[in-house]
Design an enzyme around this catalytic site. Structure first.
Site, PDB file in Angstrom:
ATOM      1  CD  GLU A 116      35.490  42.394  41.295  1.00 56.68           C
ATOM      2  OE1 GLU A 116      35.514  43.484  41.547  1.00 56.68           O
ATOM      3  OE2 GLU A 116      36.272  41.720  40.854  1.00 56.68           O
ATOM      4  CD  GLU A 183      42.892  41.162  42.307  1.00 57.11           C
ATOM      5  OE1 GLU A 183      41.861  40.762  42.134  1.00 57.11           O
ATOM      6  OE2 GLU A 183      43.506  41.687  41.125  1.00 57.11           O
TER       7      GLU A 183
HETATM    8  O1  KIV Z   1      38.877  37.146  37.302  1.00 59.68           O
HETATM    9  C1  KIV Z   1      39.853  36.670  37.943  1.00 59.68           C
HETATM   10  O2  KIV Z   1      40.671  36.120  37.343  1.00 59.68           O
HETATM   11  C2  KIV Z   1      39.917  36.673  39.229  1.00 59.68           C
HETATM   12  C3  KIV Z   1      41.111  36.350  40.216  1.00 59.68           C
HETATM   13  C4  KIV Z   1      42.409  36.849  39.577  1.00 59.68           C
HETATM   14  C5  KIV Z   1      40.829  36.133  41.552  1.00 59.68           C
HETATM   15  O3  KIV Z   1      39.028  37.379  39.743  1.00 59.68           O
HETATM   16 NA    NA Z   2      37.522  38.414  38.683  1.00 56.43          NA
END
Ligand code: KIV
Ligand code: NA
Length: 279
Positions: A116, A183
């Site tokens: 991230e 997201e």
């Molecule tokens: O942890 C997760 O499931 C994610 C997705 C929603 C992109 O990062």
């Molecule tokens: Na995630």
């Protein structure tokens, strides 16, 4: 089905064919996703909540992620597998992130990693991709930073916010990401970001203008009890929790009612052998 590689993803992107991605957190959930023809399987840190019952993703540790990655990898024959770096395992320095990414490849048996963050993560992404590990970025709403963001809030709703999403996406592309998860950003913003990039965008709560989509498997399957909060972007394609509940209740009722097991569920024995045994 042929093994999905970065080359496959690149050609889907070039053909403008939507790229499909779903999370999995163990052998069965990966098995079904792979059989269903998903291009990518993500072992998301969302497994903290959907598989381990934790409050949020900040609690899950590296060893737990690696255990789940291994089980997913064993079931995945064709999909390109991605492991999600959990909070605390990559933010300190690029060297820390690279060491973590290497553990995901060697011990988690996945093919790439996700982390991230935008601009500020560029040196880290560069370090990992230079070592030959594919990285997919994740910008917009970054759940690991929920405390700093003031909760799970849509990102890029203001002009400045939208610019930040675009700059972050461009920065992770420039740093070497092969794709980027967007997201919870307005669809118009995600579409424009997708047009400005030369790598695929994988949307979750980002509308139809992205190069692909990702959903959390447990959410889209409806594998959770009624009353749980679901973000607006989740479409429930199944009622796995309801089906499981019906099956387990039927089993309970048949055991209590002495209907299960029936004769066809038992092993035969010759009468002679039994009589000799019984006396
Ligand atoms: O942890 C997760 O499931 C994610 C997705 C929603 C992109 O990062
Ligand atoms: Na995630």
């Amino acid at each position: 089905r042929k093994k999905v590689t970065l080359g496959t993803l690149r050609s889907l992107y070039k053909k403008r064919e939507p790229i499909t991605m779903i999370t999995a957190h163990d052998f069965p959930s990966a098995h079904v996703a792979d059989h269903a023809g998903m291009d990518m399987i993500l072992v998301g840190d969302s497994l903290a909540m959907v598989a381990l019952g934790m409050e949020d993703t900040s609690e899950v540790v590296l060893e737990e992620m690696l255990l789940h990655c291994r089980s997913v990898a064993r079931a995945t024959k064709a999909a390109f597998t991605i492991g999600d770096l959990p909070m605390g395992t990559y933010e300190i320095a690029p060297e820390q992130a690279l060491a973590t990414a290497i553990r995901f490849i060697k011990e988690g048996r996945v093919q790439g990693i996700k982390l991230e963050g935008g601009k500020e993560m560029a040196p880290t992404i560069r370090r990992i991709t230079k070592a030959g590990i594919p990285v997919i970025g994740h910008v917009g709403l970054t759940p690991q930073r929920q405390n700093a963001l003031g909760g799970f809030r849509v990102q890029g709703k203001t002009t400045d916010g939208a610019l930040r999403v675009l700059e972050d996406a461009l920065a992770v592309q420039e740093a070497g990401c092969f794709g980027v998860v967007l997201e919870a950003v307005p669809a118009e913003v995600a579409t424009l970001v997708t047009e400005k990039l030369s790598i695929p965008t994988i949307g979750i709560g980002a509308g139809a203008g992205c190069s692909g989509q990702v959903l959390v498997q447990v959410d889209m399957l409806g594998n959770f009890p009624p009353g749980r909060f679901l973000p607006k972007f989740v479409k429930k394609y199944g009622d796995v929790w309801g089906e499981s509940l019906r099956a387990i209740e039927a089993y309970r009722d048949e055991v209590k009612g002495r209907q299960y097991p029936a004769p066809e569920h038992t092993y035969p024995m010759s009468k002679e052998a039994f009589e000799a045994f019984a006396k």
